[in-house]
Scaffold this active site. Structure first.
Site, short mmCIF file in Angstrom:
data_model
loop_
_atom_site.label_atom_id
_atom_site.label_comp_id
_atom_site.label_asym_id
_atom_site.label_seq_id
_atom_site.Cartn_x
_atom_site.Cartn_y
_atom_site.Cartn_z
CE1 TYR A 133 -2.20 -4.90 -6.74
CE2 TYR A 133 -0.98 -6.94 -6.89
CZ TYR A 133 -1.72 -6.04 -6.15
OH TYR A 133 -1.98 -6.31 -4.82
CD1 TRP B 17 -2.55 -6.45 2.17
CD2 TRP B 17 -1.48 -4.52 1.82
NE1 TRP B 17 -3.44 -5.44 2.41
CE2 TRP B 17 -2.82 -4.23 2.21
CE3 TRP B 17 -0.62 -3.46 1.53
CZ2 TRP B 17 -3.31 -2.94 2.32
CZ3 TRP B 17 -1.11 -2.15 1.65
CH2 TRP B 17 -2.44 -1.91 2.02
N GLY C 292 6.00 -1.58 5.53
CA GLY C 292 5.40 -0.26 5.65
C GLY C 292 5.61 0.63 4.44
N GLY D 55 8.04 0.89 2.70
CA GLY D 55 9.38 1.45 2.74
C GLY D 55 9.53 2.63 3.68
#
Length: 298
Positions: free
Chosen positions: A55, A209, A213, A215
């Site tokens: 990440y 997670w 969607g 956003g």
């Protein structure tokens, strides 16, 4: 305040909603600001945090660890979740993106995460993606060694099919604690492909997670009908916003997913946490399903 729940027969206990730190570097918080943000969501009862080695171009874990160094007492109030197994081109050594699930890589990735977080153990380590070259015996070897050393308390997977999950589970003397998968009204495949059925069968709770969607639910024209239905349901159940309705829709699933919240704005985190007190009727749930898919049940 949210209360901790046990997510698998052999543990661990996590908060029923999880704070996701995938976009941490985009939030542009100073270590002091991040420490304050962590304290705020911990006060809401959101004590489980989700990371991955990759990440932020391999930067998020270290940035989070710097915030913990400013307030060491926070570590004891948190459950650290991280993932490994993807090698991205953000690392100059990688000429192309690929997967790595060999024992050496898993062990080294865990050691790197421990160093980044300035801690001696992780609550949960996940294999991030299915690897076509995964040797289940080799993954199990790494998991067992990390478990015996006390460096990782629990293990799981992410984005695995039921068959892939069962293969790895067959090599382990302890229960895989979760399968972290994508669940949202616009990503419903896993609701009927056996993934969540398997979670119910072995009584583990999945982590969800991209619940919103990515956003796209709020911006893409093809989801206008879904937005309108979410708004109607919002009015019916007196929710603050349609984000809460989406979280309530996911929380209604009988596998009892733990939604991962991906916002760096504490107001949105607080709103998401409040969705845990909302409930949908079966009719409302299926209305949202139909609006998202564009068709009724067979």
């Amino acid at each position: 305040m949210l209360q901790a729940v046990q997510i698998a027969p052999q543990g661990p206990e996590f908060s029923p909603m999880v704070m996701g730190y995938w976009r941490l570097m985009e939030w542009q918080m100073s270590p002091q600001q991040l420490t304050g943000f962590i304290e705020q969501h911990v006060e809401l009862g959101i004590t489980t945090v989700d990371h991955a080695d990759i990440y932020g171009g391999y930067q998020c874990e270290a940035a989070f660890g710097e915030a913990l160094r400013l307030q060491p007492s926070l570590r004891g109030r948190l459950q650290l979740v991280t993932k490994c197994g993807i090698a991205t081109t953000a690392n100059p050594e990688h000429k192309l993106g690929h997967y790595r699930t060999d024992a050496q890589h898993i062990r080294q990735s865990a050691e790197n995460s421990l160093r980044h977080f300035h801690t001696d153990h992780l609550e949960l380590l996940l294999i991030h993606r299915p690897d076509p070259l995964m040797d289940a015996d080799e993954v199990a070897e790494a998991f067992i060694q990390l478990h015996q050393s006390g460096k990782v308390k629990h293990f799981g997977v992410s984005n695995f099919t039921p068959a892939q999950f069962s293969l790895l589970q067959s090599r382990l003397p302890f229960t895989l604690a979760t399968n972290q998968v994508e669940i949202s009204p616009i990503h419903q495949e896993l609701l009927l492909d056996g993934t969540l059925d398997q979670c119910q069968q072995i009584r583990i709770r999945p982590m969800a997670w991209s619940c919103l969607g990515r956003g796209e639910i709020f911006t893409q024209p093809q989801y206008q009908a879904l937005r309108e239905e979410l708004e109607r349901v919002r009015e019916e159940i007196a929710a603050e916003n349609i984000e809460q309705v989406i979280y309530a829709w996911i929380l209604a699933l009988p596998s009892r997913p733990l939604p991962i919240i991906g916002s760096g704005k504490i107001e949105r985190v607080r709103s998401a946490a409040a969705a845990a007190s909302l409930s949908l009727s079966r009719q409302q749930w299926f209305r949202i399903r139909k609006a998202a898919l564009g068709y009724d049940v067979p």
